[in-house]
Every structure is written in C-alpha cells, then in structure tokens.
Design an enzyme around this catalytic site. Structure first.
Site, PDB file in Angstrom:
ATOM      1  N   HIS A 118       0.838  -1.212   0.000  1.00  0.00           N
ATOM      2  CA  HIS A 118       0.000   0.000   0.000  1.00  0.00           C
ATOM      3  C   HIS A 118       0.869   1.257   0.000  1.00  0.00           C
ATOM      4  O   HIS A 118       2.085   1.211   0.218  1.00  0.00           O
ATOM      5  CB  HIS A 118      -0.947  -0.006   1.199  1.00  0.00           C
ATOM      6  CG  HIS A 118      -0.251   0.011   2.539  1.00  0.00           C
ATOM      7  ND1 HIS A 118       0.272   1.157   3.106  1.00  0.00           N
ATOM      8  CD2 HIS A 118      -0.012  -0.996   3.428  1.00  0.00           C
ATOM      9  CE1 HIS A 118       0.798   0.864   4.282  1.00  0.00           C
ATOM     10  NE2 HIS A 118       0.642  -0.451   4.498  1.00  0.00           N
ATOM     11  N   CYS A 145       3.317  -4.967   6.632  1.00  0.00           N
ATOM     12  CA  CYS A 145       2.895  -4.552   5.295  1.00  0.00           C
ATOM     13  C   CYS A 145       4.065  -3.918   4.541  1.00  0.00           C
ATOM     14  O   CYS A 145       5.057  -3.484   5.137  1.00  0.00           O
ATOM     15  CB  CYS A 145       1.736  -3.563   5.391  1.00  0.00           C
ATOM     16  SG  CYS A 145       0.182  -4.317   5.917  1.00  0.00           S
TER      17      CYS A 145
END
Length: 269
Positions: free
Chosen positions: A229, A245
């Site tokens: 992301h 992440c």
C-alpha cells in the site's frame, strides 16, 4: 550719599509691588508664551542648569518636566510622547517590538521559529527505475527483497521495474509466496485486533483519504492481513518500520497498481 542710595531702593520697591504679569528676561531667547502669571519662573540661561533649578525641560519639544531616554515613548506621567517631526523612531520603542525570525536572532541566542518544516528527501536509490533482471520468474511477478528494501516487477526481455519500499520492523518480518486477491483505490483502514492491543490509541476505523496511513492504493495479499500500500509518511521508505505490510510512496504504488492484475504472484524473500 543718602539720595544716591534712595533711587535704586525706590525702583526695587516699585518692582516688588507690581501686580501684573512679569516677563522673564530671555537673554537672546524669545520669551516662553506659556509661562505667565503665578507660574512665571526666573530664567537661568536654559540647558542643564535651568532643568536642575526649575524642573522644566528647556527644549522646545518638552513642557511637562525633564524626560530623557524614557523607554517606550512615555512621559513621567504615563502620557504618550509623540516625537517631533523630523526625528527618528524611539530606539526603546523598537526594542519593545518582537523581532522577525532571522540570522540576527540566531546570533543573539534567541529562540527562532522555523519558517517551514525540514524537507526529507527520498534517497535516490529508492526512486523508481528500470534495472536488469535474470531471475526465473515470469513477467508480471512481484518480487520483494526485504533485506535490501526493494520491490521488483518483472518485465519482458530480462528487465524489471524496481521501487523503494518500507518493510516490517524487527519481529514483524515474513517471507513466502502470495497472490494479489484484491485492489483498492484510497482504501479505508480497520486496524486488526493484534495492532489495537499494542496501540489502543488508534482509531477503530478510518475512511480512505490523504490522512489515511494506507495511502492512495492497496494490493491485498491472499487471505493474510498483509498488503502492499501507499503511505502518508514517504520519509519511511527504505526503512523497517511497519507491522509487516509493504509501504510505497503514493506515486509508486499508483504506478504499480496500474501495472498489476488481480491474481499476480507476489514472492517475499
């Protein structure tokens, strides 16, 4: 001898008996029109001697008592003093005003507010660029090199697009093969329960937008909680700071988002 002494004494008596206003001698200076009647005082020649004897400011600018170098431009009675035309500003008045930030303030050791925040420039190594690739993976595959903090998107002809990334901090690293199962633009964010235990101050839900830590785009990896992301903290690219992440700048993740299809393989090493 007696008639000689009588004349000056008579003149003196006549002067003392005068009831009208007495004008002080000016000795070359024009008489002060403000000094009349019972307020008349003798003239001591002006200057410092007259100030000591009478308490009056002999200069034409002041008439209410001698006031020299009084800070702030106020008289002894709190009355505002307006400088005569043609005179410079009161240096004490200038000193009472806050100074604009600048090198002078820093030189004097005074606190100085920053005019703008320090800009953090992304290391050129982590900017998007095309590089040679001789690995075994097919074009369209994403290879994430965690130790070097690079993401490669394999291209045809032995080439790859390389992006700088942020990865999981110590204790949150992981490796394996995943697939892109979903894509989202300006994704919302719901912190997982494990993260809320560590950070109870976090919101339970945050809609997508520039303030959202998920950034402009997100690629969800399998059924895991991990995803690739964007970020609203681009200065963390090239560092190990996340909870697992993979972070990219908003520009880079938007570029990657347009090149990758759902179902693409993602290898994390």
């Amino acid at each position: 001898m007696r008639p000689v002494l009588f004349v000056p004494l008579a003149i003196l008596s006549g002067l003392c008996a005068t009831n009208g206003p007495v004008s002080a001698q000016s000795y070359g200076r024009p008489a002060d029109p403000l000094v009349t009647g019972s307020t008349a005082r003798g003239n001591y020649g002006g200057g410092f001697i007259e100030m000591l004897m009478t308490g009056r400011d002999p200069t034409p600018q002041g008439r209410g008592g001698a006031v020299y170098n009084r800070p702030g431009g106020y008289s002894a009675y709190g009355q505002r003093v307006v400088p005569a035309q043609g005179y410079g500003a009161d240096p004490f008045e200038q000193a009472s005003q806050p100074r604009a930030p600048g090198r002078r303030m820093a030189a004097l050791g005074e606190p100085m507010q920053m005019e703008r925040p320090i800009e953090r420039v992304l290391d050129p190594r982590f900017q998007k660029q095309e590089v040679a690739y001789d690995g075994p993976h097919k074009p369209g595959t994403i290879v994430i090199d965690t130790p070097r903090k690079f993401l490669f998107l394999v291209q045809p002809g032995g080439r790859a697009l390389r992006y700088g990334i942020g990865v999981g901090r110590p204790g949150f690293e992981w490796a394996g093969m995943k697939a892109v199962t979903r894509k989202a633009e300006w994704p919302s964010w719901t912190p997982p329960a494990e993260m809320l235990k560590r950070r109870p101050d976090l919101p339970r839900f945050m809609p997508g937008g520039p303030e959202n830590p998920m950034g402009a785009r997100a690629l969800y990896l399998g059924s895991s909680l991990y995803r690739i992301h964007g970020t609203n903290e681009p200065h963390t690219i090239g560092q190990a700071v996340s909870s697992g992440c993979i972070r990219m700048t908003n520009d880079d993740v938007t570029d990657l988002y347009g090149r990758v299809r759902v179902g693409a393989k993602v290898l994390v090493i």
